[in-house]
Scaffold this active site. Structure first.
Site, PDB file in Angstrom:
ATOM      1  N   ASP A   1     -15.096 102.207  40.398  1.00 34.81           N
ATOM      2  CA  ASP A   1     -14.577 101.337  41.441  1.00 34.81           C
ATOM      3  C   ASP A   1     -14.280  99.951  40.875  1.00 34.81           C
ATOM      4  O   ASP A   1     -15.045  99.421  40.062  1.00 34.81           O
ATOM      5  CB  ASP A   1     -15.623 101.232  42.558  1.00 34.81           C
ATOM      6  CG  ASP A   1     -15.158 100.418  43.742  1.00 34.81           C
ATOM      7  OD1 ASP A   1     -14.163 100.806  44.373  1.00 34.81           O
ATOM      8  OD2 ASP A   1     -15.802  99.393  44.032  1.00 34.81           O
TER       9      ASP A   1
ATOM     10  N   GLU B   1     -21.805 111.535  24.210  1.00 38.12           N
ATOM     11  CA  GLU B   1     -23.056 112.156  23.770  1.00 38.12           C
ATOM     12  C   GLU B   1     -23.336 113.454  24.506  1.00 38.12           C
ATOM     13  O   GLU B   1     -24.140 114.278  24.044  1.00 38.12           O
ATOM     14  CB  GLU B   1     -24.228 111.201  24.010  1.00 38.12           C
ATOM     15  CG  GLU B   1     -24.182 109.913  23.197  1.00 38.12           C
ATOM     16  CD  GLU B   1     -25.282 108.951  23.628  1.00 38.12           C
ATOM     17  OE1 GLU B   1     -26.152 109.380  24.438  1.00 38.12           O
ATOM     18  OE2 GLU B   1     -25.269 107.793  23.189  1.00 38.12           O
TER      19      GLU B   1
END
Length: 599
Positions: free
Chosen positions: A223, A315
């Site tokens: 956002d 990751e």
């Protein structure tokens, strides 16, 4: 490889291996308050969403994006977060979230959640601690507290304005009862901005990302991605500067000098030249706002934040992704958010904001593909969301300056024309290479509730503007599932947090299912054909003959013509796969209609 290729047998969270699924995915936005209400209190919830996920799998989307469901006082419908690691009781519990995520995986649907990093709620424990602490304290350093100007500090620290209207600063009362410092809120007073130069803030959001990634989410919609970092020193906005306002997106009016020529090919992720701001960029003509001209928006420092976040996402297995809500112009600025080491996608608000005009749309499509492709990213396509007038209503009005909502005293949209154009625009959009975003209920052709009385309105835009701007409530109304059920199937009690208009009854899902000419079945068929023909991973080839009033191209062996004019035009030779409306008796493409043809 698309998600359709690999999700027939959904894997457990964190074990999916299909690469770059997001490049061609169709993502369905769920606005939790208005999707489905399991407990009958009038507000949608996570168990309600879980119960209706099969309908989305049946529709044919690849992923769902959930607007905020976090703990919040709901001053801005959940975009004022008090706890980033928990579910607000109005929506359910973390266990409900886990059940919903498990159901999505079972159905082969990926899950994207909203992240709100520019500001928190004023009820967040950090901000409450800041109010109790003294000026200059570590608690206040997490937010943007400043001394006021003037002899007694009675004036705000600068002249910035809130997106929701009024000043962007509020003065606090200190613990001793005296008027004190001011804090920045680019949105509502109950949404104080974080100070993103503070290492505690950076580390907190790293941990928030990991919390939801560990629960198996596939990505984040970020956002106000063009916010967060402010120009050092917080200087005044120039008096004639244009400031980014979320509800006022760029509108492209004219075909630029750099528009594609007939026969030119543009792929979703390849282009030769880096984007540059120039006269070839689409012209912006409404009061929309160039964010890079403001010290409050689109500062270069945001990109280091997203590089940091990208390293965290990388990751995790399964190709997790981020998509930016960044209202920035020109497109060359937007491309910076989707460079290879930052986000994977950014919403294409130039496309959403484009008027019903063939030359305009050709320019936007061409510029969007070239600009995103120049940094190796796919373009995204979107026509509606929770912040703008639904396109079934927007295309039913003629406007110069797009309004922020439509109220009962405003000129009302032509519903038939709006839906006809919305269907045509949708078919055009779904044939473009790249990723597409759908907003809940658009597959039913739902319009805004444009006759909602003022007493029902809850958008802070309406309140802070003194009612001069209607705001976004009209596009956030609970959607309709069953014509003869309480609340049109939204729940079993008939309660709704916003009133549903009469038109939603005939557009209810059960009234459209199985009807070949319905908007629902058009969406279902288009999504199936899009996957079968690999349109999301394809390449756009402009038609050699481009009628002035049409958008005509081919993609992966499918010819597409959208007639935006007032007279019928020819349909390309080949098998008609789908059209947004019936062809004429003599086989021509009527006005305000789109057709797909196997060439």
């Amino acid at each position: 490889m698309t998600s359709a290729d690999t999700l027939d047998q959904p894997a457990a969270a964190g074990t999916r291996t299909d690469p770059e699924w997001w490049r061609s995915a169709v993502v369905y936005q769920i606005y939790p308050r208005s999707f489905a209400d399991a407990d009958g209190n009038g507000v949608g919830d996570l168990p309600g969403i879980t119960s209706q996920l099969p309908a989305l799998a049946d529709l044919g989307v690849d992923a769902v994006w959930l607007s905020p469901f976090y703990t919040s006082p709901q001053a801005d419908a959940g975009y004022d977060v008090a706890d980033y690691r928990d579910v607000d009781p109005i929506f359910g519990t973390l266990a409900d979230f886990d059940a919903m995520a498990a159901k999505a995986r079972e159905l082969g649907l990926r899950l994207i959640v909203d992240l709100v990093p520019n500001h928190s709620s004023d009820e967040h424990p950090w901000f409450q601690a800041a109010l109790r602490a003294a000026p200059g304290s570590p608690e206040r350093a997490r937010y943007l507290f400043r001394d006021g100007r003037g002899p007694n500090g009675d004036e705000p620290p600068n002249n910035w304005r809130s997106v929701f209207g009024g000043p962007a600063w509020t003065r606090v009362t200190e613990a001793d009862g005296r008027p004190g410092q001011w804090y920045l809120h680019l949105f509502d007073t109950k949404q104080p901005d974080f100070d993103w130069t503070n290492e505690e803030v950076k580390e907190e959001f790293r941990q928030v990302l990991r919390f939801w990634l560990d629960r198996g989410v596939d990505g984040f919609r970020v956002d106000v991605a063009h916010g967060m970092v402010k120009q050092a020193g917080l200087p005044d906005e120039a008096e004639d500067a244009e400031t980014a306002v979320m509800a006022q997106a760029p509108v492209v009016e004219a075909e630029g000098a750099g528009a594609a020529q007939p026969g030119q090919q543009v792929t979703a992720s390849e282009a030769s030249a880096a984007p540059q701001a120039s006269s070839d960029e689409p012209a912006v003509t409404d009061r929309s706002l160039y964010s890079n001209y403001s010290p409050a928006w689109d500062q270069d420092g945001v990109h280091e934040i997203y590089r940091d976040w990208r390293r965290i996402l990388d990751e995790y297995p399964g190709d997790r992704m981020m998509v930016a809500e960044a209202w920035v112009s020109p497109l060359s600025r937007l491309a910076r958010y989707i460079r290879p080491d930052e986000m994977q996608q950014a919403f294409n608000f130039e496309f959403l904001s484009a008027r019903w005009d063939a030359k305009t749309l050709r320019t936007v499509i061409d510029a969007s593909l070239a600009t995103a492709g120049s940094v190796g990213a796919p373009s995204t396509w979107v026509l509606s969301n929770h912040d703008v007038i639904r396109h079934a209503s927007r295309f039913g009005i003629d406007y110069v300056d797009r309004p922020n909502g439509i109220g009962p005293d405003d000129p009302q949209p032509d519903a038939a024309r709006g839906l006809r154009r919305a269907r045509a625009a949708t078919l055009m959009m779904l044939a473009l290479p790249g990723s597409a975003y759908l907003y809940q209920g658009e597959e039913l052709g739902l319009p805004d509730n444009t006759t909602m009385a003022p007493e029902f309105r809850q958008d802070p835009v309406f309140r802070r503007s003194g009612g001069t701007e209607v705001g976004r409530d009209g596009c956030r109304v609970p959607i309709s599932w069953q014509a003869d059920a309480p609340a049109l199937g939204f729940n079993e009690t008939g309660k709704t947090w916003l009133p549903q208009p009469d038109s939603y009854r005939e557009l209810a899902r059960d009234q459209q299912a199985g009807k070949a000419d319905s908007t629902l079945e058009m969406y279902r068929a288009a999504l199936r054909l899009r996957k079968e023909n690999g349109l999301g991973d394809g390449a756009l080839q402009w038609a050699a003959e481009q009628p002035d009033t049409a958008v005509a191209f081919s993609n992966a062996g499918v010819g597409v013509v959208a007639n935006l004019g007032d007279a019928p035009i020819a349909v390309p030779a080949g098998e008609v796969l789908i059209s947004s409306g019936p062809l004429t008796d003599d086989g021509l493409l009527p006005p305000e209609t789109t057709v797909w043809v196997r060439t």
